[in-house]
Scaffold this active site. Structure first.
Site, mmCIF file in Angstrom:
data_model
loop_
_atom_site.group_PDB
_atom_site.id
_atom_site.type_symbol
_atom_site.label_atom_id
_atom_site.label_comp_id
_atom_site.label_asym_id
_atom_site.label_seq_id
_atom_site.Cartn_x
_atom_site.Cartn_y
_atom_site.Cartn_z
ATOM 1 N N PRO A 1 0.844 -1.202 0.000
ATOM 2 C CG PRO A 1 -0.707 -1.535 1.707
ATOM 3 C CD PRO A 1 0.610 -2.029 1.202
ATOM 4 C CE LYS A 2 2.718 7.413 -3.484
ATOM 5 N NZ LYS A 2 2.505 8.369 -2.376
ATOM 6 C CD1 TRP A 3 2.603 2.670 3.839
ATOM 7 C CD2 TRP A 3 0.781 3.058 5.049
ATOM 8 N NE1 TRP A 3 2.206 1.479 4.374
ATOM 9 C CE2 TRP A 3 1.091 1.678 5.129
ATOM 10 C CE3 TRP A 3 -0.334 3.539 5.730
ATOM 11 C CZ2 TRP A 3 0.324 0.786 5.865
ATOM 12 C CZ3 TRP A 3 -1.094 2.644 6.476
ATOM 13 C CH2 TRP A 3 -0.757 1.288 6.542
ATOM 14 N N GLY B 1 -2.803 4.784 -2.976
ATOM 15 C CA GLY B 1 -2.388 3.969 -4.104
ATOM 16 C C GLY B 1 -1.620 2.735 -3.682
#
Length: 348
Positions: free
Chosen positions: A22-24, A170
């Site tokens: 996951p894009k934090w 994202g």
């Protein structure tokens, strides 16, 4: 040391050899521990240590005595990440830093191990670095977390949709056999992109003074207030000049009855409407003056994220929507995604 970066893509890689995370939506941060010394450094090599004192003891307790870990600083509120609250943590006053450490404590989500026990891991394949990171953080507990990871692109697509409501923006793809290359965009990121029809209520001149630099965008809320949500920018020189002519008729009498005409007054700021133009500690002293336009035009724009009712980044102008009335451009046109439970995100 500069962190490794990611280049934007429209789709995730679908060939073997990629791992997905996951894009934090937080502050990129490299944590270095050397005995009792713990240092937090931003993506731009800015020291973060003094702003997040609540993390220092947990990092000393849970990280190896000598190591460097790449990850993300976050603030969690309720069932979602709170980027606005995270931004407030960067404050010059020590008393304010201490207060915010108590009221909006941060977390650190680790996603790469760069060095451990004096050994440099930069040339080690990412899959092996990840295995070592999992060993190091096998007993991690809040506020320290290990990011989820998968080699299944279908699972990554599910994360892309399901975790959006929790504030993630994202998915990042990394080669399993890839080295860690500081400053290089060797990873791939796929971020959310959406379109919306927004009111064009004003503009700012470009720094060259010869064209339109950005369009001031607004959306109506349920109470009928036109809220400032951000800007559309990144126009070419040709577009900037064309916009001057396009918008010229809307400048005549624009202030008369303009909903943002009194944005500087105290009464306006207490009315519950988000307004443009105010200089803040985030504007860096830039000229925030703007030219009002009559509320007659609607633009379709593309954007990647809305935080607390405002655009996180400037939108991109797509086209004029002469078929839309400004009053029809409301927040309720935006897709609302039910928040994913952060417990599921952290425990995935």
């Amino acid at each position: 040391m500069e962190p490794m970066l990611a280049k934007a893509a429209e789709v995730l890689p679908e060939v073997d050899g990629w791992l997905f995370e996951p894009k934090w939506d937080g502050f990129r941060c490299i944590v270095v521990r050397d005995g009792d010394s713990v240092e937090l450094t931003s993506r731009g090599s800015r020291p973060f240590t003094r702003y997040f004192p609540e993390l220092l003891d947990p990092l000393r307790e849970q990280l190896p005595e000598r190591c460097a870990v790449d990850g993300e600083l976050l603030v969690v509120g309720g069932d979602a990440l709170e980027f606005d609250a995270l931004q407030q943590r960067i404050h010059p006053a020590a008393s304010r830093v201490r207060m915010l450490a108590d009221t909006t404590p941060a977390r650190f989500v680790a996603f790469d191990l760069l060095a451990v026990d004096g050994g440099d891991l930069l040339s080690t394949p990412f899959a092996e670095r990840r295995r070592r990171l999992e060993e190091v953080l096998a007993d991690a507990k809040p506020p320290l977390h290990l990011t989820p990871i998968t080699d299944d692109v279908a699972t990554a697509r599910d994360w892309f949709t399901r975790f959006e409501g929790a504030g993630l923006d994202g998915v990042v793809a990394k080669r399993a056999d890839g080295e860690y290359e500081p400053g290089r965009r060797g990873w791939v990121k796929v971020k959310h992109q959406r379109t919306a029809d927004m009111v064009v209520a004003g503009f700012r001149w470009h720094k060259d003074g010869a064209g339109v630099g950005s369009l001031m965008l607004g959306l109506y809320d349920a109470a009928g207030n036109l809220n400032s949500v951000g800007v559309a920018s990144s126009f070419t020189a040709t577009q900037r000049a064309a916009l001057v002519e396009e918008l010229a008729p809307l400048r005549d009498g624009a202030l008369e009855g303009h909903p943002w005409g009194e944005w500087a007054s105290a009464e306006a700021h207490t009315a519950g409407t988000r307004l443009p133009g105010a200089v803040s500690r985030w504007s860096g002293g830039k000229d925030q003056s703007w030219e009002p336009l009559r509320i007659e035009r609607v633009a379709e724009v593309t954007f990647n994220q809305l935080t607390a009712g405002r655009l996180r980044h400037p939108a991109k102008f797509l086209r004029w929507r002469n078929d839309r009335d400004p009053e029809s451009c409301r927040y309720d046109q935006l897709e609302v995604i039910a928040p994913a439970e952060l417990a599921a995100v952290f425990g995935a």
